[in-house]
Motif scaffolding. Structure first.
Motif, PDB file in Angstrom:
ATOM      1  N   ARG A 137     -94.761  -3.645  40.890  1.00  0.00           N
ATOM      2  CA  ARG A 137     -93.899  -2.923  39.936  1.00  0.00           C
ATOM      3  C   ARG A 137     -93.443  -3.824  38.789  1.00  0.00           C
ATOM      4  O   ARG A 137     -93.405  -3.414  37.634  1.00  0.00           O
ATOM      5  CB  ARG A 137     -92.672  -2.360  40.661  1.00  0.00           C
ATOM      6  N   ASP A 163     -96.483  -4.474  36.572  1.00  0.00           N
ATOM      7  CA  ASP A 163     -96.800  -3.300  35.743  1.00  0.00           C
ATOM      8  C   ASP A 163     -95.850  -3.189  34.547  1.00  0.00           C
ATOM      9  O   ASP A 163     -96.248  -2.809  33.454  1.00  0.00           O
ATOM     10  CB  ASP A 163     -96.699  -2.017  36.573  1.00  0.00           C
ATOM     11  N   ALA A 164     -94.593  -3.512  34.778  1.00  0.00           N
ATOM     12  CA  ALA A 164     -93.583  -3.326  33.726  1.00  0.00           C
ATOM     13  C   ALA A 164     -93.798  -4.262  32.545  1.00  0.00           C
ATOM     14  O   ALA A 164     -93.323  -3.994  31.439  1.00  0.00           O
ATOM     15  CB  ALA A 164     -92.187  -3.524  34.314  1.00  0.00           C
ATOM     16  N   LYS A 185     -87.687  -1.770  41.976  1.00  0.00           N
ATOM     17  CA  LYS A 185     -87.344  -0.385  41.646  1.00  0.00           C
ATOM     18  C   LYS A 185     -86.715  -0.314  40.253  1.00  0.00           C
ATOM     19  O   LYS A 185     -87.027   0.581  39.457  1.00  0.00           O
ATOM     20  CB  LYS A 185     -86.379   0.172  42.697  1.00  0.00           C
ATOM     21  N   CYS A 210     -87.212  -2.220  37.771  1.00  0.00           N
ATOM     22  CA  CYS A 210     -88.272  -2.398  36.769  1.00  0.00           C
ATOM     23  C   CYS A 210     -89.011  -1.092  36.540  1.00  0.00           C
ATOM     24  O   CYS A 210     -89.300  -0.710  35.409  1.00  0.00           O
ATOM     25  CB  CYS A 210     -89.297  -3.430  37.242  1.00  0.00           C
ATOM     26  N   GLU A 211     -89.321  -0.436  37.649  1.00  0.00           N
ATOM     27  CA  GLU A 211     -90.052   0.822  37.535  1.00  0.00           C
ATOM     28  C   GLU A 211     -89.255   1.836  36.717  1.00  0.00           C
ATOM     29  O   GLU A 211     -89.759   2.451  35.777  1.00  0.00           O
ATOM     30  CB  GLU A 211     -90.333   1.368  38.931  1.00  0.00           C
ATOM     31  N   SER A 241     -88.995   0.909  32.964  1.00  0.00           N
ATOM     32  CA  SER A 241     -90.226   1.153  32.204  1.00  0.00           C
ATOM     33  C   SER A 241     -90.402   2.637  31.910  1.00  0.00           C
ATOM     34  O   SER A 241     -90.746   3.025  30.797  1.00  0.00           O
ATOM     35  CB  SER A 241     -91.459   0.709  32.985  1.00  0.00           C
ATOM     36  N   GLU A 242     -90.170   3.431  32.945  1.00  0.00           N
ATOM     37  CA  GLU A 242     -90.365   4.868  32.774  1.00  0.00           C
ATOM     38  C   GLU A 242     -89.481   5.430  31.668  1.00  0.00           C
ATOM     39  O   GLU A 242     -89.847   6.345  30.956  1.00  0.00           O
ATOM     40  CB  GLU A 242     -90.012   5.606  34.076  1.00  0.00           C
TER      41      GLU A 242
END
Ligand SMILES: Cc1ncc(COP(=O)(O)O)c(C=O)c1O
Ligand SMILES: Cc1ncc(COP(=O)(O)O)c(C=O)c1O
Ligand code: FES
Ligand code: FES
Lengths: 383, 124, 383
Positions: free
Chosen positions: A50, A53-54, A245, A247-248, A251-252
């Motif tokens: 995660r 990905d961010a 979490k 980070c997820e 990003s979203e």
């Protein structure tokens, strides 16, 4: 109303829910063989993915640390000690976070040479200055992405290109920008990038260092083989899960939050400057974070302003000497070349995505009242 | 250590694990100092076919599972065919091994080869 | 049944309850001025007092870190770099935890000289050896209190007296002893002492270093002025609060737990040695932790034993090469001078206060079954 989100943020409910099982139930040590250990290992792997990905990195490029300060120390000392006999010159700016600044000061005591680039009145370096500062002895450039007190953003992409051309390792502290604006390690051309969890609604005491594949550092914490041998110690599984979490989520929601926060910030700036005489914004008006604004009010002192605001239910911060334990005026504001007296009249407002309920008009009214009350008391105010 | 279900099955229920008294080829590889020692026993018939095969292993879960697996792969094969069984074949049949454990599958393939060599020496 | 409490422990419900508010509610940064920041500061102060009380120190002698490994690194590098030009000799034992061992290996690469004292078959150093090893160049003695694999306890008081007489700084890693036996910094005569939270039912990613008043170290993490300038970074408030509570509980229950655990341990030893042929206990039978026992079984390999036990619901660990990611036999057991083959047949059982439900007879039966199954498969077993 909490307006000091650049200092730290609240852990969001979603993040806390995700962390919870890792205290009293899934408590295994990720290095162990049996099921409960493997579950912890899996949770670590997911969090690492995660975070990667961010920032558009690969999971194996993420090293978890105990926070942004440790990440900065690991990056800078890690490179300095790796290149000990190959060069001793480091380039930075005049207004880095203490985690960078004090680390460099320590390296100076070990005979490293450090060039501090000026940041001018707008709080942004000139790329020309950087080019001139580079020597054959330069082993590292460390320049922060977004400044923690005034929110100005440095031209990291351009700096990264120069560093790459010259074959110099480049580190940036993205603790304040991450989750606020796009942080893409490929676009930014960096070798090393520091992150901290508690600035993006994750738990305190967790951070990460991005280390580009091929870049090698000396560990700061030696010991067991955790984190590919780069950072020893039993992993803070719950904290890392929370950070992943956060980070997820960050990003979203990046674009949505950017839009919302910069709109509030702009309204705030307009109303403050329009209402309060002799008020100013510190730092560049374009290259800046969406969630942060640093004001300056003539003839008052920051700590007293903060106390008055706190009494009215607003928590904010100042770069004034008298608020910290050091009694030394903010080096960041001093670096802008401000009159030392003015440095003391600063106020930093930093918003969070959950700042929806922030009523700008009401706040500006309170602020204007507080400022004029303090000015009435001030011998410096003769208007 | 993430072992596949197949590894765990062969570890927990090893096939052909015994000392073979009437073997005509025996090979031992590994080093107990490093934590692994594997003995493979084979009985080869007149048609050069491995009619019976068994093992004894001192070692980790992967070492035991790879020994067990290679006995299943090799039984019924001719000596020539058995010599072609590679390290990767063993690992693949077990649905993979964790990277640090790949050398354990080397051990099994090497053990079988050693047993075959011993058989050939005995029958020259 | 979890029998690997020396690797890590479960956060107790009481500890977690105490931590909870510091995620989503009391999330202030302890360095800030307003109420929510001051509340965090108070929570830190209370935790610091609790840790200090648990080891008979003063609160200002406690520095919070990100874990036991960081504490060890801070102590050792902190002294080595402080005394850089005054001496380069350090004394330790042959079987320290990697956080000490690898740190010293790194210092050796920087031209420090390290003497590794032998620990003999019983896993305890001889004070005479230490006396002989001291030179005019010796700046630091670092010797662990309780060993993490075999549980033997070093004569720290005596070592401390020698160090004090000679004016040499003395560090001990008390990560495994703390909460199991008395750890009193005054009695132990130490300058520095490392602690870790997750070994005493506190959260992972938190630890502390006791630094005796007057002893000075170079920080490992430079930056903001947190932790008296010795360890920068926004404090992990929730984690520290949990650690504080865990210390309080551990101290209160020390004697009770000691009695309970050593009784179970003794019963376990008696029954294992009585039931399983060619089984042994590693390390001294007297100077040992109450909650840990390390067995050795001829002709079998530890990892396979652990997997069999796991399949039957018991989680334990081994010093066998084949279980770690390093594939190198336990240096601790090797240091005891054991036959390398025997090193691979080790099993560490470590109990927790909550191990009440542990049925020793049932476990020994399972263990005996697993051992004989593996021996049947083993080419080394010919009985
Ligand atoms: C003796 C000893 N020292 C240091 C450590 C390291 O502690 P941490 O895992 O908190 O970094 C451990 C446990 O892993 C230990 O047993
Ligand atoms: C720019 C910057 N770098 C580093 C840090 C340090 O992060 P941490 O508090 O997680 O150590 C902070 C915040 O305190 C920061 O704003
Ligand atoms: S005026 Fe009081 S500290 Fe500065
Ligand atoms: S036998 Fe040692 S790792 Fe498999």
């Amino acid at each position: 109303m909490y307006l000091d989100n650049s200092a730290t943020t609240q852990v969001s409910e979603e993040v806390f829910e995700e962390m919870k099982p890792y205290f009293t139930e899934e408590f295994g040590n990720p290095s162990t063989l049996y099921k409960i250990g493997r579950e912890s290992k899996k949770a670590l792997d997911q969090a690492r993915q995660r975070v990667a990905d961010a920032i558009n990195a690969k999971p194996e490029e993420i090293i978890f640390t105990g926070g942004g300060s440790e990440s900065d120390n690991l990056a800078i000392k890690g490179i300095a000690f790796k290149f000990l006999n190959q060069g001793k010159h480091i380039i930075t700016t005049e207004f880095e976070h203490p985690a960078v600044k004090e680390t460099l000061a320590y390296l100076e005591s070990l005979d490293f040479k450090v060039t501090y680039l000026p940041v001018y009145e707008n709080g942004i370096i000139k790329v020309e200055d950087l080019k001139e500062a580079i020597t054959d002895d330069t082993i590292l450039i460390t320049i922060m992405h977004g400044n923690n007190e005034i929110g100005t953003i440095q031209p990291i992409e351009e700096i990264g290109e120069i560093a790459r051309e010259k074959g110099i390792i480049f580190h940036t502290d993205a603790v304040q920008t991450f989750g606020k604006i796009e942080v893409d390690v490929e676009k930014l051309n960096v070798n090393l990038l520091s992150l901290s969890s508690h600035k993006i609604n994750g738990p305190k005491g967790v951070g990460a260092l991005y280390i580009k594949k091929g870049t090698r550092v000396i560990p700061l914490i030696h010991g067991g083989g955790q984190e590919r041998g780069i950072r020893a110690g039993t992993e803070n599984v719950a904290g890392i899960v929370g950070f992943g979490k956060a980070c997820e989520l960050a990003s979203e929601q990046l674009e949505e939050h950017h839009e919302k926060l910069s709109a509030i910030r702009d309204e705030l700036i307009e109303k403050v400057l329009g209402t309060i005489p002799e008020s100013y914004v510190n730092g560049d008006m374009e290259q800046r974070l969406p969630n942060l604004v640093n004001f300056r009010f003539k003839a008052i002192e920051g700590e007293s302003l903060i106390l008055l605001l706190d009494a009215q239910g607003y928590q904010a911060s100042t770069g004034s000497a008298c608020s910290s334990n050091k009694l030394e005026a903010s080096p960041v504001l001093t670096a802008l070349g401000l009159d030392p007296v003015d440095v003391h009249g600063s106020l930093r407002i930093s918003l969070a995505p959950e700042s929806d309920a922030f009523d700008v008009d009401e706040f500006v009214e309170t602020l204007a009242g507080a400022v004029s009350r303090l000015r009435e008391m001030s011998p410096l105010w003769n208007q | 250590m993430d072992y596949s279900e197949k590894v765990m099955d062969h570890f927990a229920n090893p096939r052909n694990c015994r000392k073979m008294e009437d073997a005509n080829g025996v090979g031992t590889v590994g080093n107990p100092t490093c934590g692994d020692l594997m003995t493979i026993y084979i009985k080869v018939n007149d048609d050069d076919v491995i009619e019976d095969i068994s093992f004894q292993t001192f070692g980790c879960g992967a070492a035991i599972a790879t020994s067990s697996m290679i006995t299943e792969i090799a039984v019924g094969k001719t000596v020539e065919e058995a010599l072609k069984i590679s390290r990767n074949d063993v690992a693949e049949e077990l649905d993979g091994l964790p990277p640090v454990k790949m050398h354990c599958s080397n051990l099994a393939a090497d053990g079988l080869q050693a047993a075959i060599e011993n058989y050939r020496e005995n029958n020259q």
